[in-house]
Design an enzyme around this catalytic site. Structure first.
Site, mmCIF file in Angstrom:
data_model
loop_
_atom_site.group_PDB
_atom_site.id
_atom_site.type_symbol
_atom_site.label_atom_id
_atom_site.label_comp_id
_atom_site.label_asym_id
_atom_site.label_seq_id
_atom_site.Cartn_x
_atom_site.Cartn_y
_atom_site.Cartn_z
ATOM 1 N N MET A 1 -42.244 -29.491 -16.371
ATOM 2 C CA MET A 1 -41.875 -30.911 -16.377
ATOM 3 C C MET A 1 -41.258 -31.263 -17.736
ATOM 4 O O MET A 1 -41.246 -32.436 -18.143
ATOM 5 C CB MET A 1 -43.088 -31.772 -16.077
ATOM 6 C CG MET A 1 -43.660 -31.473 -14.686
ATOM 7 S SD MET A 1 -44.537 -32.834 -13.936
ATOM 8 C CE MET A 1 -45.914 -33.006 -15.042
ATOM 9 N N GLY B 1 -46.445 -22.772 -25.263
ATOM 10 C CA GLY B 1 -47.017 -22.257 -24.007
ATOM 11 C C GLY B 1 -45.894 -21.956 -23.016
ATOM 12 O O GLY B 1 -45.839 -20.865 -22.423
ATOM 13 N N HIS B 2 -44.959 -22.901 -22.868
ATOM 14 C CA HIS B 2 -43.824 -22.672 -21.969
ATOM 15 C C HIS B 2 -42.963 -21.521 -22.494
ATOM 16 O O HIS B 2 -42.489 -20.688 -21.716
ATOM 17 C CB HIS B 2 -42.952 -23.928 -21.879
ATOM 18 C CG HIS B 2 -43.653 -25.131 -21.313
ATOM 19 N ND1 HIS B 2 -43.943 -26.235 -22.061
ATOM 20 C CD2 HIS B 2 -44.105 -25.384 -20.067
ATOM 21 C CE1 HIS B 2 -44.542 -27.137 -21.301
ATOM 22 N NE2 HIS B 2 -44.662 -26.647 -20.083
ATOM 23 N N GLN C 1 -46.655 -36.200 -8.188
ATOM 24 C CA GLN C 1 -47.942 -35.656 -8.627
ATOM 25 C C GLN C 1 -48.664 -36.563 -9.613
ATOM 26 O O GLN C 1 -49.724 -36.214 -10.115
ATOM 27 C CB GLN C 1 -47.778 -34.243 -9.188
ATOM 28 C CG GLN C 1 -47.039 -34.128 -10.511
ATOM 29 C CD GLN C 1 -46.780 -32.675 -10.877
ATOM 30 O OE1 GLN C 1 -45.919 -32.023 -10.310
ATOM 31 N NE2 GLN C 1 -47.538 -32.136 -11.824
ATOM 32 N N SER D 1 -48.195 -30.662 -23.103
ATOM 33 C CA SER D 1 -47.201 -31.690 -23.426
ATOM 34 C C SER D 1 -47.898 -33.013 -23.715
ATOM 35 O O SER D 1 -47.418 -33.837 -24.494
ATOM 36 C CB SER D 1 -46.230 -31.862 -22.258
ATOM 37 O OG SER D 1 -45.681 -30.610 -21.929
HETATM 38 O O1 PAF Z 1 -47.543 -27.498 -14.442
HETATM 39 C C1 PAF Z 1 -46.555 -28.261 -14.360
HETATM 40 O O2 PAF Z 1 -45.826 -28.486 -15.330
HETATM 41 C C2 PAF Z 1 -46.241 -28.922 -13.031
HETATM 42 O O3 PAF Z 1 -47.402 -29.240 -12.342
HETATM 43 C C3 PAF Z 1 -45.282 -28.104 -12.153
HETATM 44 C C4 PAF Z 1 -45.893 -26.774 -11.743
HETATM 45 C C5 PAF Z 1 -43.979 -27.840 -12.915
HETATM 46 C C6 PAF Z 1 -44.949 -28.891 -10.887
HETATM 47 O O4 PAF Z 1 -44.336 -30.099 -11.176
#
Ligand code: PAF
Length: 256
Positions: free
Chosen positions: A28, A34-35, A59, A185
């Site tokens: 997102m 981490g990413h 979500q 984040s």
């Molecule tokens: O973990 C996240 O950043 C979100 O839940 C995901 C998997 C990108 C889905 O929107």
């Protein structure tokens, strides 16, 4: 590095990539180390790396949480370049992902109703639905998810099995600051006092054997605990916690 703002452009590009190993990191945005670690792993294992950046409205169970979700496109782009990402999917509009207006959904009826799902009703329907849609668009060979969101990871693994999806889910370890704080984040939204306090979440869940003692310590330190449990999840013994510090909800989990 290609940037696709529409689903159809991404699909056309993907159709040309037959026979290649595609690594996918859905996010997102507001990317952190981490990413970066997920992208690095994908780069080392796959021929083509795709990153998606989409703050998924379905979500979030509170509009204010959705609106306040941090955004940092320029910094994200830099991380993507450093990690040698081949393509970013950055939908310009929600309708790129939800042409159906979220009429069609993926729902799981057990695990998704517990832990985070108990406190964020509908959250995992949104997560599973968007991940399914992203998988259909990217058609990845491997998809990388952090263990920090352990319940999310377990549910995605379950969905892949339930729908015979041809993608290998790669769980990746939580990346932490030296203080122990799990990178997220949402940490950007902590004020200075709460940022100093936040590492206690990990320290306390590691320190106390009995969850009642850990819960009391967290309370005394200033956290509002939503849940703290020791339980088997996807066949693994974990200690999982969600707690609020001011207006920010933090989650963490460790092997236990
Ligand atoms: O973990 C996240 O950043 C979100 O839940 C995901 C998997 C990108 C889905 O929107």
């Amino acid at each position: 590095m290609k940037i696709f703002e529409s689903s159809s452009a991404l699909q056309s590009w993907r159709r040309e990539l037959t026979g290649r190993k595609i690594g996918f990191v859905p996010t997102m945005g507001a990317l952190h180390e981490g990413h970066a670690s997920l992208l690095e792993r994908a780069r080392s294992e796959c021929d083509v790396v795709v990153l998606s950046i989409f703050v998924n409205p379905t979500q979030f169970n509170q509009t204010s949480d959705f609106e306040k979700y941090p955004k940092s496109w320029e910094a994200d782009l830099k991380i993507a370049q450093e990690q040698m990402v081949d393509a970013i999917f950055f939908p310009k509009d929600q309708s790129e992902i939800y042409p159906d207006g979220f009429q069609y959904q993926i729902t799981e009826k057990q695990l998704s109703k517990t832990l985070c799902g108990e406190f964020r009703p509908g959250h995992f329907d949104g997560v599973l639905t968007v991940v399914m849609k992203l998988f259909q668009l990217v058609k990845p060979t491997r998809a990388y998810f952090g263990e920090k969101d352990f319940q999310q990871l377990a549910l995605i693994e379950g969905m892949v099995k339930a729908f015979f999806l041809d993608v290998l889910i790669i769980p990746c370890p939580t990346i932490r600051e030296t203080s122990g704080l799990a990178l997220s984040s949402r940490n950007q939204r902590l004020n200075a006092d709460d940022k100093a306090l936040a590492p206690k979440l990990h320290q306390i869940i590691m320190q106390f054997e009995d969850i009642r003692d850990a819960s009391r310590e967290l309370d005394e330190a200033g956290f509002k605990v939503e849940y703290l449990v020791d339980q088997q999840i996807a066949g693994k013994s974990r200690r999982l916690v969600a707690a609020w510090l001011g207006e920010v909800r933090l989650i963490d989990n460790v092997a236990h």
